[in-house]
Design an enzyme around this catalytic site. Structure first.
Site, short mmCIF file in Angstrom:
data_model
loop_
_atom_site.label_atom_id
_atom_site.label_comp_id
_atom_site.label_asym_id
_atom_site.label_seq_id
_atom_site.Cartn_x
_atom_site.Cartn_y
_atom_site.Cartn_z
N ASP A 98 0.25 -1.15 0.06
CA ASP A 98 0.21 0.26 -0.28
C ASP A 98 0.24 1.20 -0.46
O ASP A 98 0.56 2.49 -0.60
CB ASP A 98 -0.81 0.29 0.99
CG ASP A 98 -0.37 -0.38 2.16
OD1 ASP A 98 1.18 -0.72 2.51
OD2 ASP A 98 -0.47 -0.41 3.74
N ASP A 101 7.08 3.71 3.07
CA ASP A 101 7.65 4.79 4.10
C ASP A 101 9.11 5.05 4.32
O ASP A 101 9.66 5.14 3.74
CB ASP A 101 6.38 4.06 5.34
CG ASP A 101 6.31 5.67 6.52
OD1 ASP A 101 7.17 6.44 6.80
OD2 ASP A 101 5.44 6.08 6.87
N THR A 102 9.18 3.67 5.64
CA THR A 102 10.89 3.63 5.87
C THR A 102 11.15 2.70 4.79
O THR A 102 12.41 3.30 4.48
CB THR A 102 10.72 3.37 7.48
OG1 THR A 102 10.49 1.75 7.27
CG2 THR A 102 10.79 4.21 8.10
N THR A 105 9.85 -2.67 5.17
CA THR A 105 9.04 -3.83 4.84
C THR A 105 9.50 -4.03 3.34
O THR A 105 9.36 -6.15 3.54
CB THR A 105 7.53 -3.23 4.53
OG1 THR A 105 7.18 -2.66 5.84
CG2 THR A 105 6.57 -3.91 4.22
N LYS A 130 6.19 7.56 0.40
CA LYS A 130 6.35 9.08 1.52
C LYS A 130 7.30 10.04 1.06
O LYS A 130 8.38 9.36 0.78
CB LYS A 130 6.28 9.03 2.97
CG LYS A 130 4.87 8.76 3.37
CD LYS A 130 4.69 8.46 5.00
CE LYS A 130 3.42 8.30 5.40
NZ LYS A 130 3.57 7.89 6.76
N ASP A 158 -4.13 1.25 7.26
CA ASP A 158 -5.87 0.96 8.35
C ASP A 158 -4.29 1.78 9.69
O ASP A 158 -3.72 2.12 9.49
CB ASP A 158 -5.49 -0.10 8.88
CG ASP A 158 -4.19 -0.72 9.85
OD1 ASP A 158 -2.89 -0.82 8.92
OD2 ASP A 158 -4.45 -1.12 11.33
P1 XMP Z 1 8.01 0.99 5.61
O1 XMP Z 1 8.14 2.05 6.75
O2 XMP Z 1 8.20 -0.35 6.10
O3 XMP Z 1 6.04 1.04 5.68
O4 XMP Z 1 7.94 1.31 4.79
C1 XMP Z 1 5.51 0.35 4.80
C2 XMP Z 1 3.49 0.06 5.88
O5 XMP Z 1 3.59 0.04 7.46
C3 XMP Z 1 2.06 0.87 7.56
N1 XMP Z 1 2.38 2.52 7.18
C4 XMP Z 1 1.08 2.81 7.55
N2 XMP Z 1 -0.53 2.04 7.34
N3 XMP Z 1 -0.55 5.01 7.02
C5 XMP Z 1 -1.44 3.46 7.35
O6 XMP Z 1 -1.92 3.04 7.74
C6 XMP Z 1 0.73 5.15 7.09
O7 XMP Z 1 0.90 6.36 6.74
C7 XMP Z 1 1.33 4.66 6.88
N4 XMP Z 1 2.87 4.31 6.01
C8 XMP Z 1 3.57 3.08 6.90
C9 XMP Z 1 1.94 -0.38 5.96
O8 XMP Z 1 1.56 -1.20 6.18
C10 XMP Z 1 3.17 -0.31 5.00
O9 XMP Z 1 3.09 -1.49 4.64
#
Ligand code: XMP
Length: 180
Positions: A98, A101-102, A105, A130, A158
């Site tokens: 979805d 972010d960092t 995952t 992001k 979520d």
């Molecule tokens: P990373 O940080 O691993 O994040 O790139 C990936 C997973 O973290 C969740 N995620 C979010 N979920 N709003 C959400 O509802 C956000 O702003 C958000 N940022 C990260 C998401 O499950 C994603 O797969």
């Protein structure tokens, strides 16, 4: 507007139009390649369902359940909720998530696939990315929309298990959290 949202970022029609473009690019790239689309659950459920139906190629669909978030912060630790990886050796893998972010995952899933299987390639497609600094290796090959570093929900995303069923993507209204 839904009380759980501070503001809407993308309406259903915006998402549909962008998915058409992403699916066209993906379809062109994977022509005549054995493709497995691997959705990272739960967040990519809605994105995967809508994107898949726009890709008219012979493909296999698999999913992998992982978790890394607690509330609105990444724990930095990605836990796999299932012990076995889907069989992807000898196939091109397109990961779907979805949001990037960092990048923890996607990175953890990529590393695990490379350690346990021999795919022909691994690419990643995310609905949202992001705007924030991250290592060059933590990128998505296909990204729907770039967003600011705000916590967003809806369209599969979520907060604490809520709001996945909203048809739009919006910024979480933290003052309404008692209303869930
Ligand atoms: P990373 O940080 O691993 O994040 O790139 C990936 C997973 O973290 C969740 N995620 C979010 N979920 N709003 C959400 O509802 C956000 O702003 C958000 N940022 C990260 C998401 O499950 C994603 O797969």
């Amino acid at each position: 507007m839904h009380p759980g949202l501070q503001r809407v970022l993308f309406h259903e029609r915006d998402i549909a139009a962008r998915l058409d473009e992403m699916a066209a690019e993906i379809t062109e790239f994977y022509q005549k390649k054995p493709l497995t689309v691997l959705a990272i659950l739960n967040g990519s459920l809605v994105f995967a369902a809508d994107l898949l139906r726009r890709i008219p190629l012979p493909l296999r669909f698999e999913s992998l359940a992982v978790a890394s978030y607690q509330g609105t912060e990444s724990s930095g630790i990605v836990s796999f909720r299932q012990s076995n990886l889907p069989a992807v050796s000898g196939r091109h893998v397109l990961l779907l998530d979805d949001i990037l972010d960092t990048g923890c995952t996607l990175n953890a899933v990529r590393q695990r696939i490379l350690a346990e299987a021999a795919p022909l390639s691994i690419r990643a497609a995310v609905l949202l990315q992001k705007k924030k600094p991250r290592a060059e290796t933590l990128v998505a090959d296909y990204a729907g929309f770039e967003i600011e570093d705000e916590f967003v929900v809806g369209y599969g995303l979520d907060f604490d298990g809520h709001y996945r069923n909203l048809p739009v993507v919006g910024v979480l209204n933290t003052s309404s959290l008692g209303l869930r």
